[in-house]
Design an enzyme around this catalytic site. Structure first.
Site, PDB file in Angstrom:
ATOM      1  N   HIS A 163     -95.628  40.817 -11.538  1.00 47.29           N
ATOM      2  CA  HIS A 163     -95.986  40.752 -10.120  1.00 47.29           C
ATOM      3  C   HIS A 163     -94.957  41.576  -9.346  1.00 47.29           C
ATOM      4  O   HIS A 163     -93.806  41.170  -9.206  1.00 47.29           O
ATOM      5  CB  HIS A 163     -95.992  39.291  -9.651  1.00 47.29           C
ATOM      6  CG  HIS A 163     -97.049  38.481 -10.339  1.00 47.29           C
ATOM      7  ND1 HIS A 163     -96.878  37.155 -10.681  1.00 47.29           N
ATOM      8  CD2 HIS A 163     -98.297  38.833 -10.755  1.00 47.29           C
ATOM      9  CE1 HIS A 163     -97.993  36.728 -11.269  1.00 47.29           C
ATOM     10  NE2 HIS A 163     -98.859  37.723 -11.324  1.00 47.29           N
ATOM     11  N   GLU A 166     -92.271  40.581  -6.739  1.00 44.87           N
ATOM     12  CA  GLU A 166     -91.192  39.685  -7.165  1.00 44.87           C
ATOM     13  C   GLU A 166     -90.004  40.532  -7.633  1.00 44.87           C
ATOM     14  O   GLU A 166     -89.623  40.542  -8.797  1.00 44.87           O
ATOM     15  CB  GLU A 166     -91.726  38.750  -8.260  1.00 44.87           C
ATOM     16  CG  GLU A 166     -92.832  37.841  -7.707  1.00 44.87           C
ATOM     17  CD  GLU A 166     -93.724  37.209  -8.765  1.00 44.87           C
ATOM     18  OE1 GLU A 166     -94.748  36.616  -8.381  1.00 44.87           O
ATOM     19  OE2 GLU A 166     -93.407  37.322  -9.962  1.00 44.87           O
ATOM     20  N   HIS A 256     -90.208  36.006 -13.313  1.00 45.24           N
ATOM     21  CA  HIS A 256     -91.021  36.043 -12.086  1.00 45.24           C
ATOM     22  C   HIS A 256     -90.226  35.551 -10.878  1.00 45.24           C
ATOM     23  O   HIS A 256     -89.058  35.187 -10.976  1.00 45.24           O
ATOM     24  CB  HIS A 256     -92.246  35.125 -12.255  1.00 45.24           C
ATOM     25  CG  HIS A 256     -93.325  35.698 -13.116  1.00 45.24           C
ATOM     26  ND1 HIS A 256     -94.505  36.171 -12.607  1.00 45.24           N
ATOM     27  CD2 HIS A 256     -93.377  35.880 -14.456  1.00 45.24           C
ATOM     28  CE1 HIS A 256     -95.264  36.607 -13.594  1.00 45.24           C
ATOM     29  NE2 HIS A 256     -94.602  36.454 -14.732  1.00 45.24           N
ATOM     30  N   GLU A 332     -88.986  31.320 -13.244  1.00 48.71           N
ATOM     31  CA  GLU A 332     -89.277  31.530 -11.827  1.00 48.71           C
ATOM     32  C   GLU A 332     -87.992  31.472 -11.009  1.00 48.71           C
ATOM     33  O   GLU A 332     -87.150  30.602 -11.228  1.00 48.71           O
ATOM     34  CB  GLU A 332     -90.240  30.448 -11.313  1.00 48.71           C
ATOM     35  CG  GLU A 332     -91.610  30.468 -11.982  1.00 48.71           C
ATOM     36  CD  GLU A 332     -92.528  31.573 -11.470  1.00 48.71           C
ATOM     37  OE1 GLU A 332     -92.147  32.267 -10.501  1.00 48.71           O
ATOM     38  OE2 GLU A 332     -93.629  31.732 -12.052  1.00 48.71           O
TER      39      GLU A 332
HETATM   40 ZN    ZN Z   1     -95.152  35.988 -10.577  1.00 50.27          ZN
END
Ligand code: ZN
Length: 372
Positions: A163, A166, A256, A332
């Site tokens: 992504h 990010e 991420h 994350e």
């Molecule tokens: Zn992500």
């Protein structure tokens, strides 16, 4: 006064900039049209001018509730990023700042530029034992690079920035690689003797340069493409997954950022059909070692755990854990701050993301003896 986003990872549409105290802006959607949240723009000619800017389509963002408690990353020199006054009011994101200098940059998170990415790749290849390989080309024709280093029989894969908005994921990678490739670091040397590391620092270079939040240039969310990637829609995933099939995978970490939660945490593959108690033990070992190594990491707050058999197999972590019967995890990081260890002036930031990346070596070291 002028507002520009005509540069790498720039994203803003200027609706009205005639009054500095009431500027109206909009975020441009990703290719595919189903996501928006990343913004990055420069305001010039505004030294000492009180700015009030409204992003009028903030409610249409992919995660509108994530604006609550969010503060805008701001920089004069593009090296140091601090946070400025930001509020989510009447479905608009309101940013207020009086610049101390002529030009000021605002972004959803400190950007990680294409030039810095190319430096990261070039710096890696001159380290003894490290190799750089172009796996193939993206939809827009950019190279997708793989860094390989280490002599051991285990195959450890780390990928980041599926992504593209990010950007903390690539800052994390810079910290991780900086330590892994430091031959003065005995822990890094130990790990390199036990395993071969396969590292993709940026899975989505097109989305990164285009200023996307989640999609590639074909409008695909790459972390929903791992079940059946194609060269037309998701070449980035297809190229990496094919190489994984060739090397095998004993460990995979997919890095991420999370728009909502103000914490660093791991999300696992508990919902796959092939989940085992041993995977759970390895995952806990990694998490405990990372917490011990870096207080910015925690596991009290995170996502819910999928029920057995209900994992989304289009996601990297679930697909790889099932496909190879190995430990695979998603890491994350926050867009906001690490609330267990807050630093309000900068929030979560490039230096902290890099430090967390370096700490990941401790997590890997804690379990490498038990990986197959
Ligand atoms: Zn992500």
């Amino acid at each position: 006064m002028h507002i520009s986003s005509a540069f790498d990872s720039g994203n803003i549409e200027v609706l009205d900039a005639s009054d500095p105290t009431d500027i109206t802006l909009a975020i441009r959607p990703d290719a595919g049209g189903d996501h928006l949240q990343w913004f990055h723009f420069r305001v010039s000619g505004v030294r000492g001018v009180p700015l009030r800017m409204r992003i009028t389509n903030a409610e249409a963002a992919s995660y509108p509730t994530a604006w609550d408690g969010y503060r805008t990353a701001t920089s004069y020199d593009r090296e140091t990023w601090f946070r400025c006054d930001t509020a989510y009011v009447d479905k608009e994101l309101v940013i207020e700042h009086t610049p101390e200098h002529d030009t000021v940059h605002f972004a959803y998170f400190a950007p990680y530029s294409r030039e810095r990415h190319l430096d990261l790749i070039a710096d890696a290849q001159v380290v003894d034992g490290a190799r750089v390989e172009v796996l193939g080309q993206t939809v827009d024709g950019r190279d997708l690079e793989l860094i390989t280093v280490g002599d051991g029989p285990l195959a450890l894969w780390l990928i980041a920035r599926q992504h593209p908005g990010e950007s903390m994921a690539e800052w994390w990678m810079e910290g991780f690689l900086g330590r892994l490739l430091d031959h003065d670091d005995a822990l890094a040397r130990l790990l390199l003797s036990r395993a071969t590391f396969y590292v993709v620092p940026n899975m989505n270079p097109d989305g990164s340069s285009r200023g996307h939040l989640r999609n590639n240039a074909a409008g695909a969310n790459l972390n929903r493409e791992w079940h059946e990637p194609t060269m037309a829609r998701s070449p980035e995933v297809k190229l990496v997954r094919d190489r994984m099939d060739a090397t095998g995978v004993d460990f995979c970490l997919d890095v991420h950022g999370d728009e909502e939660l103000p914490y660093n945490f791991i999300s696992g593959a508990e919902g796959i059909a092939g989940w085992t108690d041993e995977m759970g033990r390895l995952q806990s070992g990694f998490i405990d070692a990372l917490i011990a190594a870096n207080p910015d990491f925690q596991q009290e707050y995170g996502y819910g755990i999928s029920k057995p058999g209900e994992a989304n197999m289009t996601m990297c972590t679930n697909q790889i854990a099932q496909r190879f019967g190995c430990l695979a995890m998603t890491l994350e990081q926050p867009f906001k701050d690490a609330a267990n260890h807050p630093s309000p002036e900068q929030g979560w930031s490039p230096p902290r993301a890099m430090a967390l990346g370096a700490s990941a070596l401790n997590g890997i070291a804690a379990i490498i003896g038990s990986l197959r």
